[in-house]
Scaffold this active site. Structure first.
Site, PDB file in Angstrom:
ATOM      1  N   ASN A 119       1.004  -1.153  -0.232  1.00  0.00           N
ATOM      2  CA  ASN A 119      -0.103   0.288  -0.331  1.00  0.00           C
ATOM      3  C   ASN A 119       0.633   1.254  -0.285  1.00  0.00           C
ATOM      4  OD1 ASN A 119      -0.276   1.932   2.878  1.00  0.00           O
ATOM      5  ND2 ASN A 119      -0.316  -0.201   3.308  1.00  0.00           N
ATOM      6  N   PHE A 123      -2.154   8.032   4.516  1.00  0.00           N
ATOM      7  CA  PHE A 123      -2.801   8.205   5.692  1.00  0.00           C
ATOM      8  C   PHE A 123      -3.889   9.416   4.992  1.00  0.00           C
ATOM      9  CE2 PHE A 123       0.874   9.444   8.490  1.00  0.00           C
ATOM     10  CZ  PHE A 123       1.150   7.985   9.151  1.00  0.00           C
ATOM     11  N   SER A 187       4.962   4.796   8.555  1.00  0.00           N
ATOM     12  CA  SER A 187       5.206   4.502   7.890  1.00  0.00           C
ATOM     13  C   SER A 187       5.462   4.898   5.954  1.00  0.00           C
ATOM     14  CB  SER A 187       3.647   5.188   7.309  1.00  0.00           C
ATOM     15  OG  SER A 187       2.040   4.696   8.011  1.00  0.00           O
ATOM     16  N   ASN A 189       4.873   6.080   3.113  1.00  0.00           N
ATOM     17  CA  ASN A 189       4.645   6.677   2.107  1.00  0.00           C
ATOM     18  C   ASN A 189       4.161   8.323   2.618  1.00  0.00           C
ATOM     19  OD1 ASN A 189       3.913   4.710   0.888  1.00  0.00           O
ATOM     20  ND2 ASN A 189       2.517   3.985   2.300  1.00  0.00           N
ATOM     21  N   THR A 190       4.094   8.490   3.430  1.00  0.00           N
ATOM     22  CA  THR A 190       4.366  10.305   4.178  1.00  0.00           C
ATOM     23  C   THR A 190       5.748  10.916   3.678  1.00  0.00           C
ATOM     24  OG1 THR A 190       2.232   9.967   5.297  1.00  0.00           O
ATOM     25  CG2 THR A 190       3.711  11.938   5.324  1.00  0.00           C
ATOM     26  N   LYS A 230       5.260   3.674  17.350  1.00  0.00           N
ATOM     27  CA  LYS A 230       4.910   2.406  16.581  1.00  0.00           C
ATOM     28  C   LYS A 230       6.597   2.432  15.438  1.00  0.00           C
ATOM     29  CE  LYS A 230       1.882  -0.393  12.540  1.00  0.00           C
ATOM     30  NZ  LYS A 230       1.117  -0.190  12.043  1.00  0.00           N
ATOM     31  N   ASN A 259       5.758  -2.001  11.417  1.00  0.00           N
ATOM     32  CA  ASN A 259       4.266  -1.226  10.361  1.00  0.00           C
ATOM     33  C   ASN A 259       5.298  -1.855   8.910  1.00  0.00           C
ATOM     34  OD1 ASN A 259       3.496   1.141   8.355  1.00  0.00           O
ATOM     35  ND2 ASN A 259       4.058   1.702  10.058  1.00  0.00           N
TER      36      ASN A 259
HETATM   37  C1  LIG Z   1      -3.743  -0.894   3.573  1.00  0.00           C
HETATM   38  C2  LIG Z   1      -2.752  -1.131   4.696  1.00  0.00           C
HETATM   39  C3  LIG Z   1      -2.669   0.709   5.453  1.00  0.00           C
HETATM   40  C4  LIG Z   1      -2.390   0.461   5.964  1.00  0.00           C
HETATM   41  N1  LIG Z   1      -2.691   1.679   7.406  1.00  0.00           N
HETATM   42  C5  LIG Z   1      -1.413   1.955   8.230  1.00  0.00           C
HETATM   43  C6  LIG Z   1      -1.899   3.567   9.318  1.00  0.00           C
HETATM   44  O1  LIG Z   1      -2.286   4.527   8.230  1.00  0.00           O
HETATM   45  N2  LIG Z   1      -1.021   3.315   9.996  1.00  0.00           N
HETATM   46  C7  LIG Z   1       0.045   2.372  10.373  1.00  0.00           C
HETATM   47  O2  LIG Z   1       0.574   3.174  11.416  1.00  0.00           O
HETATM   48  N3  LIG Z   1      -0.255   1.473   9.849  1.00  0.00           N
HETATM   49  C8  LIG Z   1      -0.427   1.546   9.104  1.00  0.00           C
HETATM   50  N4  LIG Z   1      -0.359  -0.449   8.363  1.00  0.00           N
HETATM   51  C9  LIG Z   1       0.334  -0.912   8.322  1.00  0.00           C
HETATM   52  C10 LIG Z   1      -0.186  -1.924   9.305  1.00  0.00           C
HETATM   53  O3  LIG Z   1      -1.056  -1.982  10.388  1.00  0.00           O
HETATM   54  C11 LIG Z   1       0.310  -3.361  10.176  1.00  0.00           C
HETATM   55  O4  LIG Z   1       1.485  -2.654  10.663  1.00  0.00           O
HETATM   56  C12 LIG Z   1       1.218  -3.732   9.183  1.00  0.00           C
HETATM   57  O5  LIG Z   1       0.919  -3.881   7.760  1.00  0.00           O
HETATM   58  C13 LIG Z   1       1.723  -5.228   9.259  1.00  0.00           C
HETATM   59  O6  LIG Z   1       1.686  -5.872   9.302  1.00  0.00           O
HETATM   60  P1  LIG Z   1       0.223  -6.926   8.367  1.00  0.00           P
HETATM   61  O7  LIG Z   1       1.620  -8.284   7.895  1.00  0.00           O
HETATM   62  O8  LIG Z   1       0.104  -8.331   9.274  1.00  0.00           O
HETATM   63  O9  LIG Z   1      -0.172  -6.324   7.411  1.00  0.00           O
HETATM   64  C14 LIG Z   1      -1.634   0.011   7.163  1.00  0.00           C
HETATM   65  C15 LIG Z   1      -1.378  -1.361   6.446  1.00  0.00           C
HETATM   66  C16 LIG Z   1      -2.114  -1.998   5.136  1.00  0.00           C
HETATM   67  C17 LIG Z   1      -2.136  -2.974   4.375  1.00  0.00           C
END
Ligand SMILES: Cc1cc2nc3c(=O)[nH]c(=O)nc-3n(C[C@H](O)[C@H](O)[C@H](O)COP(=O)(O)O)c2cc1C
Length: 354
Positions: A119, A123, A187, A189-190, A230, A259
């Site tokens: 992704n 945000f 993250s 992407n910012t 985080k 993350n």
């Molecule tokens: C589509 C998507 C959007 C995400 N948006 C955020 C976010 O806004 N803030 C954040 O801290 N992590 C975000 N994450 C990261 C997840 O919270 C998590 O830390 C990361 O995906 C690893 O866990 P997973 O493998 O179970 O997905 C996002 C992940 C995905 C897949």
């Protein structure tokens, strides 16, 4: 229900554009949440038996050890529905001080062959004021059946040297509504966000947030909230050492590791889009980072383990590495929401919570 997801819903969702599928899911869960008692009723079948011991971590009582990671319910529209599937908490957000649309679409991609998601949402959210107003109409801390974490990040328009004010603005609006607050500096992407993980910037940011938290308590304007950081899985060992030292010095309540990753190693190098990868490719990295943090802190800093949980085994590995509770996001896309029930049961059995 597990079979319903795998045989019916998943094939349908996977025919749709990933973000469209996400929006449809959020809309359905919003309806589900609005039906009085429904999530609670379904939760009876999917939550741990009421005799299970709650898990006390950083002063919050969780009904079980698995939660929904940030990024799914960015604007707090449907989080309460997750009780139905056996989740023991939800982290909403990331919420930024200013509302923002995020990056242009497409910005969400699935890689089923790798159990991976990429992704670059950036945000997209309605902003702290809007989300705070919505949370004010929902059950608050102490009235909830599952705790709620609020994840905050930097607004895109805020330059790096104004980041502290930006986070403080969100914290002031949202802390009252949170059972814990997650500070997202990880993250990908910012632009420049991950620079906030650098030693001096991070110390300043967290120092100001800790001071604001103490001031809430002192002025009786509100109670002190647990604050967690985080972090990214792509940090060097030296950076992790520095971060752990800062968290220790400032007495932060915990850390969320991790993350999404920017790495594209081994079988994953074919994933060549810009953005952060989650799911299986991040699993081992995140577990190793949890183990390193647990060792550095001698197990004293509570760790929320997240990254690549796809089944009870991968969740149990996070606990073995030193996490107290875990979160999942991508694994739910591939396995369905009842992954929470299966993981909760296994972790409760392993930890003697039953
Ligand atoms: C589509 C998507 C959007 C995400 N948006 C955020 C976010 O806004 N803030 C954040 O801290 N992590 C975000 N994450 C990261 C997840 O919270 C998590 O830390 C990361 O995906 C690893 O866990 P997973 O493998 O179970 O997905 C996002 C992940 C995905 C897949």
């Amino acid at each position: 229900m597990g079979a319903v997801y795998k045989n019916l819903l998943k094939p349908l969702f996977f025919k749709l554009d990933p973000e469209r599928a996400h929006e449809l899911t959020v809309d359905s869960l919003r309806v589900m949440r609005a039906i009085p008692g429904l999530s609670r009723f379904l939760g009876v079948f999917n939550q741990l038996p009421s005799a299970a011991k709650p898990v006390e971590v950083f002063g919050v009582s969780f009904p079980n050890r698995i939660g929904l990671a940030a990024g799914f319910d960015k604007n707090a529209v449907c989080w309460e529905a997750f009780e139905a599937f056996g989740f023991g908490h939800v982290e909403i957000g990331t919420v930024t001080y200013k509302a923002q649309p995020g990056n242009p679409r497409p910005r969400l991609f699935r890689y089923p062959q790798h159990d991976a998601v990429l992704n670059r949402m950036g945000f997209n959210n309605h902003g702290a004021q809007f989300v705070a107003a919505r949370l004010a109409k929902q059950p608050g801390p102490g009235e909830r059946r599952i705790p709620l974490g609020v994840n905050i990040g930097k607004s895109k328009v805020a330059p790096l040297d104004k980041a502290v004010e930006d986070y403080l603005g969100s914290f002031a609006l949202l802390a009252d509504h949170a059972d814990y607050v997650a500070i997202n500096v990880s993250s990908p992407n910012t632009p420049d966000l991950r620079k906030l993980q650098e030693e001096s910037r991070l110390r300043e940011l967290l120092g100001e947030l800790v001071a604001a938290n103490a001031a809430r308590e002192a002025s009786k304007a509100g109670s002190r909230k647990p604050i967690l950081l985080k972090i990214a899985p792509d940090l060097t060992d030296g950076q992790v050492d520095d971060i752990v030292q800062i968290l220790h010095d400032l007495k932060l309540d915990g850390i969320i590791a991790t993350n999404t990753t920017m790495a594209r190693e081994g079988p994953f190098e074919e994933i060549n889009q810009a953005g952060g990868i989650s799911g299986r490719p991040v699993c081992e990295m995140s577990t190793k980072m949890i183990a390193r943090i647990a060792k550095l802190t001698e197990g004293k800093l509570p760790i929320v383990g997240v990254g690549g949980i796809t089944d009870p085994d991968t969740a149990a590995e996070k606990l073995d590495a030193g996490a107290s509770i875990v979160q999942v996001y991508s694994g739910m896309i591939f396995e369905g929401p009842l992954i929470a029930k299966r993981v909760a049961k296994r972790l409760a059995a392993d930890s003697g919570d039953l």
